[in-house]
Design a protein around this motif. Structure first.
Motif, short mmCIF file in Angstrom:
data_model
loop_
_atom_site.label_atom_id
_atom_site.label_comp_id
_atom_site.label_asym_id
_atom_site.label_seq_id
_atom_site.Cartn_x
_atom_site.Cartn_y
_atom_site.Cartn_z
N ASP A 199 0.84 -1.20 0.00
CA ASP A 199 0.00 0.00 0.00
C ASP A 199 0.88 1.26 0.00
O ASP A 199 1.19 1.80 1.07
N PRO A 200 1.30 1.72 -1.17
CA PRO A 200 2.19 2.87 -1.24
C PRO A 200 1.66 4.12 -0.53
O PRO A 200 2.41 4.81 0.16
N ASP A 201 0.38 4.41 -0.70
CA ASP A 201 -0.17 5.62 -0.08
C ASP A 201 -0.07 5.56 1.44
O ASP A 201 0.32 6.53 2.08
N ARG A 202 -0.38 4.42 2.01
CA ARG A 202 -0.31 4.27 3.47
C ARG A 202 1.12 4.47 3.97
O ARG A 202 1.36 5.17 4.95
N LEU A 203 2.09 3.84 3.30
CA LEU A 203 3.48 4.00 3.74
C LEU A 203 4.00 5.40 3.47
O LEU A 203 4.76 5.95 4.28
N ALA A 204 3.61 6.00 2.36
CA ALA A 204 4.03 7.37 2.08
C ALA A 204 3.55 8.31 3.19
O ALA A 204 4.31 9.15 3.69
N ARG A 205 2.31 8.15 3.57
CA ARG A 205 1.77 9.00 4.64
C ARG A 205 2.46 8.74 5.98
O ARG A 205 2.77 9.67 6.72
N PHE A 206 2.73 7.47 6.29
CA PHE A 206 3.42 7.16 7.55
C PHE A 206 4.82 7.79 7.56
O PHE A 206 5.19 8.48 8.49
N ASP A 259 7.23 -0.35 10.75
CA ASP A 259 6.28 0.56 10.11
C ASP A 259 4.98 -0.21 9.85
O ASP A 259 4.88 -1.39 10.20
N PRO A 260 3.97 0.41 9.27
CA PRO A 260 2.68 -0.28 9.08
C PRO A 260 2.74 -1.54 8.22
O PRO A 260 1.81 -2.36 8.27
N GLU A 261 3.80 -1.75 7.45
CA GLU A 261 3.95 -2.99 6.69
C GLU A 261 5.07 -3.86 7.25
O GLU A 261 5.59 -4.75 6.57
N GLU A 262 5.44 -3.59 8.50
CA GLU A 262 6.41 -4.37 9.26
C GLU A 262 7.85 -4.28 8.75
O GLU A 262 8.64 -5.19 8.96
N ASN A 263 8.20 -3.17 8.09
CA ASN A 263 9.60 -2.90 7.78
C ASN A 263 10.26 -2.39 9.04
O ASN A 263 9.75 -1.48 9.69
N GLU A 264 11.40 -2.98 9.39
CA GLU A 264 12.10 -2.58 10.61
C GLU A 264 12.79 -1.23 10.44
O GLU A 264 13.29 -0.90 9.36
N PHE A 265 12.83 -0.47 11.51
CA PHE A 265 13.64 0.73 11.60
C PHE A 265 13.98 0.95 13.06
O PHE A 265 13.37 0.35 13.94
#
Length: 148
Positions: free
Chosen positions: A13-20, A139-145
């Motif tokens: 979901d590009p829009d969701r991650l862009a907004r996050f 992040d919302p798609e479980e990418n670590e940071f």
């Protein structure tokens, strides 16, 4: 001269991650290039098939023009393993501040990011060493940071 680059995230979901990430980094959503009313108009002109278009944003930029552009590329497959690359967000650059103050700053940033949709994965400490404290987040798609 250094080469300009962008960081690309494969995602559902590009829009969701862009907004996050815009909120997380104090970036802004990137508007479509001049002459195009929307990113879909731009991508159509570039020849992208209709089935690959979606409504919303797919990139964020540093409003000061210093940091790299982040692009969120829609892919059909989900995340299956730990990231091989991750971002480290610096909530505390003042290494001279007392450890308790640095920890408060990290915790405040973690709370802010959690409100944006991130989750805490792990708290990083070294026993007997108050100088190191950080938090691994997803992040919302479980990418670590990390936040330190």
């Amino acid at each position: 001269m250094a080469i300009r680059f962008q960081v690309t995230f494969d995602c559902a979901d590009p829009d969701r991650l862009a907004r996050f990430w815009a909120g997380a980094l104090h970036y802004r959503l990137e508007e479509a290039p001049e002459g195009f009313e929307s990113w879909n108009d731009y991508w159509r002109a570039a020849g992208l098939p209709e089935e690959e278009l979606f409504d919303g944003y797919d990139s964020v930029v540093d409003p000061d023009g210093v940091g790299p552009r982040l692009w969120f590329q829609k892919v059909p497959e989900g995340k299956v393993a730990k990231n091989r690359l991750h971002l480290d967000l610096r909530a505390n650059e003042d290494r001279e501040a007392p450890a308790a103050v640095r920890r408060e700053r990290v915790d405040a940033e973690v709370a802010r990011l959690t409100a944006l949709g991130a989750t805490v994965a792990n708290v990083l400490t070294v026993e007997g060493n108050d100088d190191f404290y950080g938090v691994t987040m997803l992040d919302p798609e479980e990418n670590e940071f990390c936040v330190s």
